[in-house]
Enzyme design. Structure first.
Site, PDB file in Angstrom:
ATOM      1  N   HIS A  58      24.665   2.014  27.238  1.00 52.02           N
ATOM      2  CA  HIS A  58      23.307   1.470  27.368  1.00 52.02           C
ATOM      3  C   HIS A  58      22.319   2.514  27.882  1.00 52.02           C
ATOM      4  CE1 HIS A  58      23.524  -2.796  26.324  1.00 52.02           C
ATOM      5  NE2 HIS A  58      24.726  -2.834  26.875  1.00 52.02           N
ATOM      6  N   GLU A  98      33.568  -7.425  24.511  1.00 53.09           N
ATOM      7  CA  GLU A  98      32.289  -8.147  24.601  1.00 53.09           C
ATOM      8  C   GLU A  98      31.793  -8.449  23.192  1.00 53.09           C
ATOM      9  OE1 GLU A  98      30.749  -5.850  28.671  1.00 53.09           O
ATOM     10  OE2 GLU A  98      29.794  -5.435  26.745  1.00 53.09           O
TER      11      GLU A  98
END
EC number: 3.4.13.22
Length: 224
Positions: free
Chosen positions: A129, A197
């Site tokens: 990220h 995820e």
């Protein structure tokens, strides 16, 4: 996957040949939808930014969806400082929930759901990220209602980790279909999924390079 996470040494060992592609604001892209800021208020200034090439692939993914179904960004870029805060908080929660774990075991367990900005010895890591390469996304209908994925992304720290997995067993037929549909669309335009995820995809980072067999990543840590 053999337990590999974006923080694993094999992933972090992949060199980065930074392409210096800019970050862009998805709120300025009429082809894509952006959700409200994630549950962590510190992410609000940055969460809607991604690398330009990532944005272009998200637009391609949207074009593959049926009428009335929309790809919506939950979170994109995170600064290194915010990533560190999230990891420290999650590590503390893991230690509280599983007090019998050693420090090393707690660290490894924590990295399954939050990438570590550094290793226990102080070596710097590159969380996906923090490169602008990773996106957390979901599918919504015309009213903006999230489709059934068996859980809300915001509940990632409050549900069993197995429920977060892309191929989680025991989901309803609708939830299984929606997870698979999202996965298929994102993979068709070049993203890779992090299997722990169902909502996390990336393109151009070290994890992507490992998964697709590229010798180098094209996106490294970047400051907005």
């Amino acid at each position: 996957m053999n337990g590999l996470t974006p923080s694993s040494p094999d992933i972090q060992a992949i060199p980065v040949n930074e392409c210096h592609e800019p970050l862009v604001d998805l709120t300025q892209c009429s082809d894509l939808r952006v959700g409200p800021p994630p549950e962590c208020p510190e992410t609000e200034p940055d969460y809607c930014w991604v690398r330009q090439g990532v944005r272009d692939r998200l637009i391609q993914a949207q074009a593959l969806l049926p009428e009335g179904i929309y790809l919506r960004l939950y979170e994109g870029y995170r600064s290194a400082a915010v990533q560190q805060m999230l990891f420290v908080n999650h590590l503390a929660q893991v230690k509280q929930d599983q007090p019998d774990l050693s420090d090393q075991q707690a660290y490894v367990t924590s990295t399954q759901l939050v990438s570590a900005p550094s290793r226990p010895d102080g070596t710097i890591n590159t969380p996906p990220h923090s490169t602008g390469a990773a996106v957390d996304v979901e599918l919504v209908d015309e009213r903006g209602t999230v489709l059934d994925f068996g859980m809300e992304i915001a509940d990632w720290s409050r549900v069993p980790p197995t429920l977060c997995e892309s191929d989680c067993a025991g989901l309803s037929e609708h939830a299984q279909h929606n997870r698979q549909h999202l996965l298929d669309v994102m993979q068709r335009v070049g993203f890779v999924n992090y299997p722990q995820e169902w909502w996390h995809f990336s393109y151009g980072d070290q994890f992507w390079a490992y998964m697709v067999g590229q010798p180098v990543a094209i996106y490294g840590r970047v400051n907005r």
